[in-house]
Design an enzyme around this catalytic site. Structure first.
Site, PDB file in Angstrom:
ATOM      1  N   PHE A 145      31.458 -39.263 -19.352  1.00  0.00           N
ATOM      2  CA  PHE A 145      30.409 -38.893 -20.309  1.00  0.00           C
ATOM      3  C   PHE A 145      30.836 -37.733 -21.205  1.00  0.00           C
ATOM      4  O   PHE A 145      30.359 -37.597 -22.321  1.00  0.00           O
ATOM      5  CB  PHE A 145      29.081 -38.582 -19.602  1.00  0.00           C
ATOM      6  CG  PHE A 145      29.076 -37.342 -18.750  1.00  0.00           C
ATOM      7  CD1 PHE A 145      29.504 -37.394 -17.438  1.00  0.00           C
ATOM      8  CD2 PHE A 145      28.628 -36.133 -19.254  1.00  0.00           C
ATOM      9  CE1 PHE A 145      29.495 -36.252 -16.646  1.00  0.00           C
ATOM     10  CE2 PHE A 145      28.607 -34.988 -18.472  1.00  0.00           C
ATOM     11  CZ  PHE A 145      29.047 -35.046 -17.164  1.00  0.00           C
TER      12      PHE A 145
ATOM     13  N   PHE B 226      22.419 -32.395  -8.150  1.00  0.00           N
ATOM     14  CA  PHE B 226      22.845 -32.062  -9.501  1.00  0.00           C
ATOM     15  C   PHE B 226      24.341 -32.336  -9.541  1.00  0.00           C
ATOM     16  O   PHE B 226      25.016 -32.274  -8.512  1.00  0.00           O
ATOM     17  CB  PHE B 226      22.504 -30.606  -9.871  1.00  0.00           C
ATOM     18  CG  PHE B 226      22.869 -30.287 -11.291  1.00  0.00           C
ATOM     19  CD1 PHE B 226      22.239 -30.941 -12.333  1.00  0.00           C
ATOM     20  CD2 PHE B 226      23.863 -29.369 -11.595  1.00  0.00           C
ATOM     21  CE1 PHE B 226      22.600 -30.688 -13.658  1.00  0.00           C
ATOM     22  CE2 PHE B 226      24.227 -29.108 -12.914  1.00  0.00           C
ATOM     23  CZ  PHE B 226      23.586 -29.771 -13.944  1.00  0.00           C
ATOM     24  N   THR B 227      24.860 -32.644 -10.715  1.00  0.00           N
ATOM     25  CA  THR B 227      26.252 -33.102 -10.820  1.00  0.00           C
ATOM     26  C   THR B 227      27.244 -32.139 -10.163  1.00  0.00           C
ATOM     27  O   THR B 227      28.095 -32.563  -9.375  1.00  0.00           O
ATOM     28  CB  THR B 227      26.642 -33.271 -12.307  1.00  0.00           C
ATOM     29  OG1 THR B 227      26.297 -32.061 -13.003  1.00  0.00           O
ATOM     30  CG2 THR B 227      25.910 -34.435 -12.940  1.00  0.00           C
TER      31      THR B 227
ATOM     32  N   ARG C  68      21.549 -39.136 -20.267  1.00  0.00           N
ATOM     33  CA  ARG C  68      21.491 -38.962 -18.821  1.00  0.00           C
ATOM     34  C   ARG C  68      21.144 -40.328 -18.235  1.00  0.00           C
ATOM     35  O   ARG C  68      20.017 -40.621 -17.901  1.00  0.00           O
ATOM     36  CB  ARG C  68      20.448 -37.911 -18.423  1.00  0.00           C
ATOM     37  CG  ARG C  68      20.813 -36.510 -18.862  1.00  0.00           C
ATOM     38  CD  ARG C  68      21.664 -35.728 -17.868  1.00  0.00           C
ATOM     39  NE  ARG C  68      23.093 -35.915 -17.929  1.00  0.00           N
ATOM     40  CZ  ARG C  68      23.970 -35.003 -17.486  1.00  0.00           C
ATOM     41  NH1 ARG C  68      23.576 -33.866 -16.985  1.00  0.00           N
ATOM     42  NH2 ARG C  68      25.253 -35.248 -17.537  1.00  0.00           N
TER      43      ARG C  68
ATOM     44  N   TYR D 221      37.692  -2.368 -14.337  1.00  0.00           N
ATOM     45  CA  TYR D 221      38.042  -3.500 -13.468  1.00  0.00           C
ATOM     46  C   TYR D 221      37.269  -3.401 -12.161  1.00  0.00           C
ATOM     47  O   TYR D 221      36.662  -4.351 -11.701  1.00  0.00           O
ATOM     48  CB  TYR D 221      39.554  -3.483 -13.208  1.00  0.00           C
ATOM     49  CG  TYR D 221      40.029  -4.695 -12.444  1.00  0.00           C
ATOM     50  CD1 TYR D 221      40.429  -5.840 -13.133  1.00  0.00           C
ATOM     51  CD2 TYR D 221      40.067  -4.707 -11.058  1.00  0.00           C
ATOM     52  CE1 TYR D 221      40.854  -6.957 -12.451  1.00  0.00           C
ATOM     53  CE2 TYR D 221      40.490  -5.829 -10.367  1.00  0.00           C
ATOM     54  CZ  TYR D 221      40.892  -6.949 -11.065  1.00  0.00           C
ATOM     55  OH  TYR D 221      41.311  -8.060 -10.383  1.00  0.00           O
TER      56      TYR D 221
ATOM     57  N   LYS E 116      21.656 -20.050 -17.678  1.00  0.00           N
ATOM     58  CA  LYS E 116      20.250 -20.443 -17.850  1.00  0.00           C
ATOM     59  C   LYS E 116      19.344 -19.292 -17.446  1.00  0.00           C
ATOM     60  O   LYS E 116      18.645 -18.746 -18.264  1.00  0.00           O
ATOM     61  CB  LYS E 116      19.954 -21.686 -17.012  1.00  0.00           C
ATOM     62  CG  LYS E 116      20.641 -22.921 -17.544  1.00  0.00           C
ATOM     63  CD  LYS E 116      21.405 -23.618 -16.477  1.00  0.00           C
ATOM     64  CE  LYS E 116      22.208 -24.764 -17.052  1.00  0.00           C
ATOM     65  NZ  LYS E 116      22.716 -25.624 -16.001  1.00  0.00           N
TER      66      LYS E 116
HETATM   67  C1  LIG Z   1      23.543 -25.820 -14.978  1.00  0.00           C
HETATM   68  C2  LIG Z   1      23.216 -25.943 -13.575  1.00  0.00           C
HETATM   69  C3  LIG Z   1      24.159 -25.652 -12.585  1.00  0.00           C
HETATM   70  C4  LIG Z   1      25.598 -25.291 -12.912  1.00  0.00           C
HETATM   71  O1  LIG Z   1      25.680 -24.126 -13.640  1.00  0.00           O
HETATM   72  P1  LIG Z   1      26.895 -23.862 -14.656  1.00  0.00           P
HETATM   73  O2  LIG Z   1      26.703 -22.443 -15.067  1.00  0.00           O
HETATM   74  O3  LIG Z   1      26.759 -24.836 -15.788  1.00  0.00           O
HETATM   75  O4  LIG Z   1      28.155 -24.075 -13.904  1.00  0.00           O
HETATM   76  C5  LIG Z   1      23.755 -25.756 -11.272  1.00  0.00           C
HETATM   77  N1  LIG Z   1      22.509 -26.128 -10.950  1.00  0.00           N
HETATM   78  C6  LIG Z   1      21.578 -26.422 -11.871  1.00  0.00           C
HETATM   79  C7  LIG Z   1      20.207 -26.813 -11.451  1.00  0.00           C
HETATM   80  C8  LIG Z   1      21.894 -26.343 -13.217  1.00  0.00           C
HETATM   81  O5  LIG Z   1      20.957 -26.657 -14.136  1.00  0.00           O
END
Ligand SMILES: *Cc1c(COP(=O)(O)O)cnc(C)c1O
Length: 481
Positions: free
Chosen positions: A454, A132-133, A388, A80, A265
């Site tokens: 979406f 970004f969203t 998108r 932990y 990513k």
């Molecule tokens: C995917 C993404 C995020 C958010 O990351 P999550 O791990 O999905 O919460 C933020 N900024 C960019 C540019 C992204 O592509």
């Protein structure tokens, strides 16, 4: 990928890895695909993965791991507090970005939550190259506002500008002067997601950071898509030709006060975190980590994922590794251009983006062309892309539709996942679709949630165009799947 020329002169990307674990895929007959997309409410988010042949929805959490990553996961130190695994990750992140402190979080948006809660208050303005969203949602939730200050060329879908993700420095300085005392930080996004994975250049990032310093404003780099941006700097920016990937990364990172990333990513695993050089900045954000994420030595991540990410970050500094996705994307874009299929140019990172507005001009924006094209691509080839466009927007407070600036179908290329023949198949089916574009019609909502429609919304086709499309497929492909 290595520079390997084919004797026959063909220009195709060559995989610099071999596949040692496989997952069987299923390709349903076209009639079944028509049924599945109807069951999914004509929303590719609601398709079941078993009914999908090529999953090109996203690059998030679906990148292939290397043998070294898998091996590292077996030696994770599961405790932990004070996990040795965390120390390894912390050291690696700091080595790569030249930072000193690292706060772990369960994914990218969790970092954005911590940043917004620490620094943003009602009435604030956060300048970005593009929104970004998730960061936008966190900032607006707290009463802040986002200003998009991309260069004008960034929104030009047909372009040969190599760095469409660049900030417009004049617009940025104007925004700073107009909003004195109201800017908690400037956010710069690598591999600008929503405009087609388009990169910024090193020179632009440096200029942004210098400008921010001049006015005493903090700078934040969203490095989630850094690996694609890095490869595109290395191959497109003349001044960086002789720099190593590590040197470029350090050079970009050193201008920013805070760097955060989604480990879904960057690093080919699942998780995320915030890096910085300044102890005080770290102290300001630190207490939110145990509150929302988990203790400071895991932040909601599993130790196995942290081990995998540590190795993945190291592998990100290898051009053979990070060139794979951008080269495949570039291959797709070039093939589409040859066939006249409207596609966002130049090729960026993350995925290949079809321009639904030009692909099916007969479908008005009020009938969601990008969503319709996503359904058509699934029917044509079992290919799952992501809308998108206007469906990804939310309605105005008065209930009217907010039309998106662009209507795109994103075909993401998860890193190291698909082979060239699979990508060629996707190209083939999309070209077929383009030849038959007159058959494609629009969509309408039958269940429309107020937030994030979406993700959960359900739609139906206007008319019987999907049956007609399937009939044409049968006619052209005979008994082929
Ligand atoms: C995917 C993404 C995020 C958010 O990351 P999550 O791990 O999905 O919460 C933020 N900024 C960019 C540019 C992204 O592509």
């Amino acid at each position: 990928m290595a520079n390997v020329k084919f004797f026959n002169g063909e220009s195709i990307p060559l995989e610099m890895h071999k596949v040692r674990i496989v997952q069987k895929l299923n390709l349903l007959p076209v009639e079944e695909r028509v049924k599945c997309i109807a069951e999914a409410g004509n929303n590719t988010f609601l398709l079941k993965n078993k009914d999908v042949f090529l999953d090109m929805l996203t690059d998030s959490g679906v990148n292939a791991m290397s043998d070294r990553q898998q091996a590292a996961m077996l030696v994770a130190d599961d405790s932990y507090a004070g996990s040795a695994t965390f120390t390894k990750l912390e050291n690696k992140v700091n080595e790569i970005f030249g930072t000193k402190y690292f706060l772990p979080a369960h994914q990218g948006r969790a970092c954005e939550n911590i940043l917004a809660m620490t620094f943003v208050k009602a009435g604030d303005v956060v300048p970005m190259n593009f929104h970004f969203t998730t960061p936008k949602a966190h900032i607006t939730r707290l009463g802040g506002r986002v200003e998009e200050l991309l260069i004008d060329e960034g929104l030009n879908l047909v372009s040969d500008h190599p760095f469409k993700g660049n900030f417009d420095l004049n617009k940025l300085e104007k925004c700073i002067l107009e909003n004195k005392g109201k800017i908690p930080f400037i956010r710069m996004e690598a591999g600008t997601n929503l405009i087609g994975g388009q990169p910024f250049e090193l020179a632009n990032a440096k200029a942004v950071c210098e400008l921010a310093k001049k006015y005493g404003i903090m700078t934040v780099l969203d490095a989630s898509l850094w690996q694609d941006n890095l490869y595109l700097i290395k191959t497109r920016e003349e001044a960086c030709k002789n720099m190593s990937l590590r040197e470029i990364t350090l050079e970009v990172a050193k201008g920013f006060d805070i760097i955060y990333f989604s480990g879904r990513k960057l690093g080919f695993a699942r998780g995320g975190g915030i890096c910085m050089r300044d102890k005080e900045l770290c102290e300001k954000m630190k207490e939110l980590v145990p509150l929302f994420e988990g203790f400071l030595t895991y932040g909601g991540m599993s130790v196995r994922e942290m081990e995998a990410m540590t190795v993945g970050l190291d592998e990100t500094m290898d051009e053979d590794v990070i060139s794979q996705a951008p080269q495949f994307i570039s291959y797709m874009v070039e093939e589409f251009k040859k066939a006249g299929v409207p596609v966002v140019t130049p090729a960026g990172g993350l995925g290949c983006h079809l321009d639904a507005t030009r692909f099916i001009p007969q479908v008005p924006q009020s009938q969601y062309p990008a969503g319709a094209l996503a359904c058509a691509a699934y029917i044509a080839g079992g290919i799952r892309g992501m809308e998108r466009g206007t469906i990804s927007e939310e309605r105005e407070p008065d209930g009217s539709e907010r039309m998106a600036a662009v209507e795109l179908l994103r075909l993401a290329v998860p890193r190291r996942v698909y082979t060239l023949s699979q990508v060629k198949y996707a190209i083939d089916r999309i070209i077929w679709l383009y030849q038959n574009r007159d058959l494609i019609g629009g969509l309408k909502f039958v269940e429309e949630p107020k937030v994030l429609r979406f993700f959960f919304g359900r739609l139906e086709p206007i008319g019987d165009w999907q049956q007609k499309l399937a009939e044409k497929f049968r006619k052209d492909f005979g008994d082929s799947l």
